[in-house]
Design a protein around this motif. Structure first.
Motif, PDB file in Angstrom:
ATOM      1  N   TRP A 168     145.556  31.280  28.379  1.00 58.78           N
ATOM      2  CA  TRP A 168     145.458  31.227  26.910  1.00 58.78           C
ATOM      3  C   TRP A 168     144.392  32.194  26.396  1.00 58.78           C
ATOM      4  CZ3 TRP A 168     141.425  29.677  23.684  1.00 58.78           C
ATOM      5  CH2 TRP A 168     141.755  29.533  22.337  1.00 58.78           C
ATOM      6  N   ARG A 169     143.245  32.264  27.089  1.00 56.79           N
ATOM      7  CA  ARG A 169     142.168  33.181  26.693  1.00 56.79           C
ATOM      8  C   ARG A 169     142.661  34.627  26.694  1.00 56.79           C
ATOM      9  NH1 ARG A 169     138.209  30.528  30.687  1.00 56.79           N
ATOM     10  NH2 ARG A 169     137.099  29.042  29.400  1.00 56.79           N
ATOM     11  N   ARG A 170     143.363  34.997  27.766  1.00 57.37           N
ATOM     12  CA  ARG A 170     143.877  36.372  27.864  1.00 57.37           C
ATOM     13  C   ARG A 170     144.836  36.677  26.720  1.00 57.37           C
ATOM     14  NH1 ARG A 170     143.664  35.154  33.359  1.00 57.37           N
ATOM     15  NH2 ARG A 170     145.855  34.585  33.476  1.00 57.37           N
ATOM     16  N   GLU A 171     145.689  35.722  26.388  1.00 51.24           N
ATOM     17  CA  GLU A 171     146.622  35.919  25.271  1.00 51.24           C
ATOM     18  C   GLU A 171     145.862  36.077  23.954  1.00 51.24           C
ATOM     19  OE1 GLU A 171     149.198  32.544  25.487  1.00 51.24           O
ATOM     20  OE2 GLU A 171     150.195  33.261  27.305  1.00 51.24           O
ATOM     21  N   GLN A 172     144.801  35.298  23.781  1.00 50.69           N
ATOM     22  CA  GLN A 172     143.989  35.380  22.566  1.00 50.69           C
ATOM     23  C   GLN A 172     143.290  36.731  22.475  1.00 50.69           C
ATOM     24  OE1 GLN A 172     145.549  32.598  21.175  1.00 50.69           O
ATOM     25  NE2 GLN A 172     143.733  32.764  19.968  1.00 50.69           N
ATOM     26  N   GLN A 173     142.801  37.220  23.600  1.00 46.68           N
ATOM     27  CA  GLN A 173     142.102  38.502  23.606  1.00 46.68           C
ATOM     28  C   GLN A 173     143.055  39.657  23.302  1.00 46.68           C
ATOM     29  OE1 GLN A 173     140.204  38.385  27.434  1.00 46.68           O
ATOM     30  NE2 GLN A 173     138.387  37.344  26.639  1.00 46.68           N
ATOM     31  N   LYS A 174     144.295  39.532  23.757  1.00 46.32           N
ATOM     32  CA  LYS A 174     145.283  40.567  23.441  1.00 46.32           C
ATOM     33  C   LYS A 174     145.576  40.604  21.946  1.00 46.32           C
ATOM     34  CE  LYS A 174     147.769  40.421  27.818  1.00 46.32           C
ATOM     35  NZ  LYS A 174     148.970  39.926  28.489  1.00 46.32           N
ATOM     36  N   SER A 175     145.653  39.406  21.350  1.00 43.31           N
ATOM     37  CA  SER A 175     145.988  39.354  19.917  1.00 43.31           C
ATOM     38  C   SER A 175     144.790  39.641  19.030  1.00 43.31           C
ATOM     39  CB  SER A 175     146.600  37.991  19.571  1.00 43.31           C
ATOM     40  OG  SER A 175     145.671  36.957  19.816  1.00 43.31           O
ATOM     41  N   SER A 176     143.566  39.351  19.507  1.00 42.95           N
ATOM     42  CA  SER A 176     142.361  39.667  18.717  1.00 42.95           C
ATOM     43  C   SER A 176     141.260  40.129  19.652  1.00 42.95           C
ATOM     44  CB  SER A 176     141.903  38.436  17.922  1.00 42.95           C
ATOM     45  OG  SER A 176     141.627  37.365  18.774  1.00 42.95           O
ATOM     46  N   PRO A 177     141.220  41.406  20.009  1.00 46.98           N
ATOM     47  CA  PRO A 177     140.253  41.916  20.991  1.00 46.98           C
ATOM     48  C   PRO A 177     138.809  41.856  20.537  1.00 46.98           C
ATOM     49  CG  PRO A 177     141.576  43.709  20.073  1.00 46.98           C
ATOM     50  CD  PRO A 177     142.128  42.429  19.528  1.00 46.98           C
ATOM     51  N   GLN A 178     138.553  41.663  19.239  1.00 46.06           N
ATOM     52  CA  GLN A 178     137.172  41.637  18.761  1.00 46.06           C
ATOM     53  C   GLN A 178     136.502  40.286  18.969  1.00 46.06           C
ATOM     54  OE1 GLN A 178     139.812  41.833  16.807  1.00 46.06           O
ATOM     55  NE2 GLN A 178     139.658  40.372  15.152  1.00 46.06           N
TER      56      GLN A 178
END
Length: 200
Positions: free
Chosen positions: A185-195
């Protein structure tokens, strides 16, 4: 649906205030993890036919719980469960870093130095007093915080494992464990909002 717990404002003062820190963790766990069964029950879609008053005429045996749709389960995990877990992970990680960093603002640093100096001047004669060699220096607040973080990480692991097991019963078991699911889930979140950064 239960709301994800709010992110704490991460400062060293927050970490050293063990009451505030424990209250945040306790409240976050009680809001999502401790009430996981109620939250999952709320996800079950009511019967399409509506309520039948005759259904209360006799008591039905307690059968298996009604499964929850995959979309509702994923929505709950992505919007409530994982954000709550991430929020607590952020706090535990940040406060663990505070516990291992130098603490020039420690209010008891002078008191500990004074106690250590007095201990050097003590006369130790174990023949007269078998306890005279004992000296228990006061723990620095960073050491106390490090001990608390170890305890809270253990509690967090148990809480997540229990929650994941309940979720598996109602939503279908997953081939990955709770930590792997959170990492995905963290990786998916980082892809959608890298900041996204720790504590923001």
């Amino acid at each position: 649906m239960t709301e994800a717990s709010a992110q704490a404002r991460l400062t060293p003062q927050f970490c050293f205030s063990t009451v505030a820190l424990r209250d945040f963790l306790r409240l976050s766990r009680s809001t999502v993890d401790d009430s996981i069964t109620q939250s999952l029950n709320a996800l079950v879609t009511p019967a399409k036919a509506g309520f039948d008053p005759r259904s209360t005429a006799s008591r039905a045996p307690h059968g298996p719980r009604q499964p929850i749709g995959a979309a509702a389960c994923e929505d709950f995990k992505g919007k409530v469960l994982f954000p709550s877990w991430q929020s607590r992970s952020d706090v535990l990680t940040y406060c663990s870093l505070v516990a291992t960093s130098p603490d020039p603002d420690d209010p008891e640093i002078a008191l500990r130095a004074s106690e250590t100096e007095k201990n050097r001047d003590r006369i130790v004669d174990e023949r007269l007093d078998p306890y005279s060699a004992r000296f228990f220096p006061r723990e620095a607040r960073t050491e106390q915080l490090a001990n608390l973080m170890r305890q809270e990480r253990g509690v967090e692991k148990i809480v997540r494992s229990r929650t994941w097991a309940v979720l598996g019963e109602r939503c279908g078991t997953s081939p990955i464990d709770a930590e792997q699911a959170l990492d995905t889930w963290r990786r998916e979140q980082q892809k959608s909002s890298p900041q996204r950064e720790l504590g923001t």
